[in-house]
Design a protein around this motif. Structure first.
Motif, mmCIF file in Angstrom:
data_model
loop_
_atom_site.group_PDB
_atom_site.id
_atom_site.type_symbol
_atom_site.label_atom_id
_atom_site.label_comp_id
_atom_site.label_asym_id
_atom_site.label_seq_id
_atom_site.Cartn_x
_atom_site.Cartn_y
_atom_site.Cartn_z
ATOM 1 N N CYS A 60 0.836 -1.211 0.000
ATOM 2 C CA CYS A 60 0.000 0.000 0.000
ATOM 3 C C CYS A 60 0.871 1.262 0.000
ATOM 4 O O CYS A 60 0.564 2.231 -0.698
ATOM 5 C CB CYS A 60 -0.934 -0.010 1.207
ATOM 6 S SG CYS A 60 -2.237 -1.259 1.092
ATOM 7 N N GLN A 130 -5.384 -0.048 -5.044
ATOM 8 C CA GLN A 130 -5.578 0.327 -3.639
ATOM 9 C C GLN A 130 -6.902 -0.234 -3.109
ATOM 10 O O GLN A 130 -6.965 -0.768 -2.007
ATOM 11 C CB GLN A 130 -5.603 1.845 -3.481
ATOM 12 C CG GLN A 130 -4.251 2.489 -3.411
ATOM 13 C CD GLN A 130 -4.378 3.996 -3.183
ATOM 14 O OE1 GLN A 130 -5.229 4.661 -3.772
ATOM 15 N NE2 GLN A 130 -3.510 4.518 -2.350
ATOM 16 N N CYS A 135 -6.385 -0.737 0.815
ATOM 17 C CA CYS A 135 -5.458 0.245 1.377
ATOM 18 C C CYS A 135 -6.249 1.490 1.810
ATOM 19 O O CYS A 135 -7.175 1.906 1.137
ATOM 20 C CB CYS A 135 -4.432 0.683 0.330
ATOM 21 S SG CYS A 135 -3.399 -0.640 -0.290
#
Length: 136
Positions: A60, A130, A135
């Motif tokens: 991340c 993401q 994340c």
């Protein structure tokens, strides 16, 4: 003395030049939007197969770093385009009124705009990654 017929022809030429300038200023289309993965009505689901293998190994934090690097790259390209905006506008006005061939002196930055579009596509992929990796 200038005859009325000559003025009418001159008016038509100026009008045609203005129309041409207007349509040329709209020459570049916006890039296509990415698929919708996040809205309530979305039918698309993010899958591992949506990404290249080298992207899947990113953490991340690494994704965030890459997005920041792409933002910096785009800021430089946008600044490059903005640096000639006033000059291009002045050339556009002068070429429309006084000397139409001057229009070709306008810097279009087409390669730079293509690079910006490509960076946006890369960022879309990273944002999707993401989301896939959850994340935050």
């Amino acid at each position: 003395m200038v005859k009325v017929e000559q003025l009418s022809l001159l008016n038509k030429i100026v009008f045609l030049l203005l129309i041409t300038v207007f349509f040329n200023s709209c020459a570049k289309n916006a890039p296509d939007l990415p698929k919708d993965y996040s809205s309530i009505n979305s039918n698309e689901k993010i899958q591992e197969t949506d990404f290249e293998k080298e992207l899947l190994i990113l953490s991340c934090d690494e994704i965030i770093v890459q997005i920041k690097e792409l933002n910096t790259f785009n800021e430089k390209n946008i600044d490059k385009i903005n640096s000639t905006r006033t000059q291009n506008q002045a050339i556009g006005y002068v070429s429309t009124i006084l000397f139409p061939p001057l229009w070709f002196a306008i810097e279009t930055h087409s390669e730079t705009k293509d690079k910006i579009d490509e960076v946006y596509k890369q960022k879309d992929i990273l944002y999707k990654l993401q989301k896939y990796k959850s994340c935050n």
